[in-house]
Scaffold this motif. Structure first.
Motif, mmCIF file in Angstrom:
data_model
loop_
_atom_site.group_PDB
_atom_site.id
_atom_site.type_symbol
_atom_site.label_atom_id
_atom_site.label_comp_id
_atom_site.label_asym_id
_atom_site.label_seq_id
_atom_site.Cartn_x
_atom_site.Cartn_y
_atom_site.Cartn_z
ATOM 1 N N PRO A 1 0.810 -1.226 0.000
ATOM 2 C CA PRO A 1 0.000 0.000 0.000
ATOM 3 C C PRO A 1 0.839 1.270 0.000
ATOM 4 N N SER A 2 2.016 1.226 0.607
ATOM 5 C CA SER A 2 2.883 2.408 0.609
ATOM 6 C C SER A 2 3.385 2.718 -0.790
ATOM 7 N N ALA B 1 -6.706 4.908 -4.388
ATOM 8 C CA ALA B 1 -7.848 4.205 -3.803
ATOM 9 C C ALA B 1 -7.450 2.812 -3.333
ATOM 10 N N ALA B 2 -6.658 2.114 -4.141
ATOM 11 C CA ALA B 2 -6.215 0.767 -3.763
ATOM 12 C C ALA B 2 -5.321 0.828 -2.528
ATOM 13 N N SER B 3 -4.436 1.825 -2.481
ATOM 14 C CA SER B 3 -3.552 1.985 -1.319
ATOM 15 C C SER B 3 -4.352 2.215 -0.043
ATOM 16 N N THR B 4 -5.345 3.094 -0.114
ATOM 17 C CA THR B 4 -6.161 3.406 1.063
ATOM 18 C C THR B 4 -6.975 2.197 1.517
ATOM 19 N N ALA B 5 -7.553 1.485 0.553
ATOM 20 C CA ALA B 5 -8.350 0.297 0.886
ATOM 21 C C ALA B 5 -7.494 -0.759 1.585
ATOM 22 N N MET B 6 -6.280 -0.978 1.090
ATOM 23 C CA MET B 6 -5.390 -1.957 1.708
ATOM 24 C C MET B 6 -4.951 -1.494 3.091
ATOM 25 N N ALA B 7 -4.652 -0.198 3.236
ATOM 26 C CA ALA B 7 -4.226 0.329 4.536
ATOM 27 C C ALA B 7 -5.337 0.205 5.576
ATOM 28 N N ARG C 1 -7.624 -2.066 5.563
ATOM 29 C CA ARG C 1 -7.836 -3.493 5.843
ATOM 30 C C ARG C 1 -6.808 -4.036 6.825
ATOM 31 N N ILE C 2 -5.568 -3.533 6.754
ATOM 32 C CA ILE C 2 -4.503 -4.076 7.606
ATOM 33 C C ILE C 2 -4.245 -3.198 8.825
ATOM 34 N N ALA C 3 -5.083 -2.178 9.051
ATOM 35 C CA ALA C 3 -4.870 -1.289 10.194
ATOM 36 C C ALA C 3 -4.877 -2.087 11.495
ATOM 37 N N ASP C 4 -3.958 -1.747 12.393
ATOM 38 C CA ASP C 4 -3.842 -2.464 13.666
ATOM 39 C C ASP C 4 -5.065 -2.220 14.545
#
Length: 242
Positions: free
Chosen positions: A80-81, A181-187, A189-192
Motif C-alpha cells: 500500500p505504501s 484508492a487501492a492503497s487506502t483500501a489496503m491500509a 484493511r490491515i490497520a492495527d
C-alpha cells in the motif's frame, strides 16, 4: 512530543523507551501499563530514578519479555505504501500537466526519485523496529530522515530533466486515482486493532498512556495519508497554473 504515561516519578525518556521496546516486542497494552505502574510505584516509594532502580529501559524490557518479537508482514505493509506513493506522483503530474496544457512527462529525474522513494520506503518498513528504536534514542534522526530526502529529490529532479516518455494527463490521472484508492483500501484493511496502554485500576491511572485528540486524529488519518497529501500538494498547482 513526550509520551505521557501518568508516571510522574519516572523519567519521561526512560518510560518512553521502555514502552516502545515492549510494543516492538509484541507485549499487549495492559501488560505494558501494569509494568509501568510497578516502576512508578517503586520509584515513588524508594526515591530512586527508574534508571538507578531498573537500569537501561530497553534491557529491562527485554528482561520482562525475552521471547517477545513482532512478526511484521513487511511485504503486506510495503504494497500500500508503494501504491500510494506512485498514485500520488502520477496524480500530481497529471494535475500539473492538465493545468499547463501539456503532456505528463516522465523524466529521468522523476523515475530515479520514484525508485529511490520506493527503496527508502522498503527499507523503513522492512526494518521498522530498528528505525523506531534509533529515533527514540536519537530524536535528531527523525528530522534528518525527513528533510534529507527532500533536498536530494529536489536536486535529482532539477538535474534529470531528460524526457523518457510523455503520457496523456487524463489517463495518468485515472491510473493515479486508482492507485490511491487501492492503497487506502489496503491500509484500512490491515490497520492495527486498538490496544491501548492501560494501567491496573488499583494504580489510580499510573501506567495509562494519555491519548489526546491530535494522537487519535493522526491514528485515524494514517490510512488516508497519501490521498490527503495528494490533495494538499495539488492545491497549489490548481491555484498557480491558471
Amino acid at each position: 512530543m513526550t509520551i505521557d504515561t501518568h508516571t510522574p516519578h519516572v523519567e519521561p525518556a526512560w518510560a518512553e523507551a521502555f514502552l516502545v521496546e515492549l510494543r516492538l516486542r509484541g507485549v499487549e497494552g495492559r501488560r505494558i501499563g501494569a509494568a509501568l505502574a510497578e516502576v512508578e510505584a517503586h520509584c515513588a516509594e524508594s526515591g530512586e530514578t527508574a534508571q538507578q532502580a531498573f537500569g537501561d529501559p530497553t534491557a529491562y524490557a527485554v528482561e520482562l519479555a525475552p521471547d517477545g518479537t513482532v512478526s511484521l508482514d513487511w511485504r503486506g505493509e510495503l504494497v500500500p505504501s508503494v501504491l500510494g506513493l506512485s498514485g500520488m506522483m502520477l496524480t500530481l503530474g497529471a494535475v500539473g500537466a492538465s493545468r499547463a496544457g501539456t503532456q505528463v512527462e516522465l523524466t529521468t529525474g522523476l523515475v530515479l526519485v520514484v525508485a529511490l522513494a520506493v527503496l527508502g520506503t522498503t527499507l523503513v518498513v522492512r526494518y521498522a523496529d530498528r528505525v523506531l528504536r534509533a529515533v527514540v534514542r536519537h530524536r535528531w534522526l527523525a528530522v534528518v530522515g525527513a528533510l534529507a530526502p527532500i533536498g536530494l529529490f529536489v536536486a535529482i529532479l532539477l538535474l534529470g530533466r531528460q524526457t523518457l516518455v510523455a503520457l496523456p494527463p487524463a489517463g495518468t490521472l485515472v491510473v493515479g486515482v486508482v492507485f490511491l484508492a487501492a492503497s487506502t483500501a489496503m491500509a484500512l484493511r490491515i490497520a492495527d486493532p486498538a490496544d491501548p496502554v492501560v494501567g491496573p485500576a488499583e494504580a489510580g491511572g499510573a501506567g495509562t498512556m494519555a491519548e489526546d485528540a491530535v494522537s487519535r486524529g493522526l491514528q485515524r488519518l494514517t490510512p488516508w495519508l497519501f490521498p490527503v497529501l495528494t490533495a494538499v500538494m495539488a492545491l497549489p498547482l490548481l491555484l498557480i497554473q491558471r
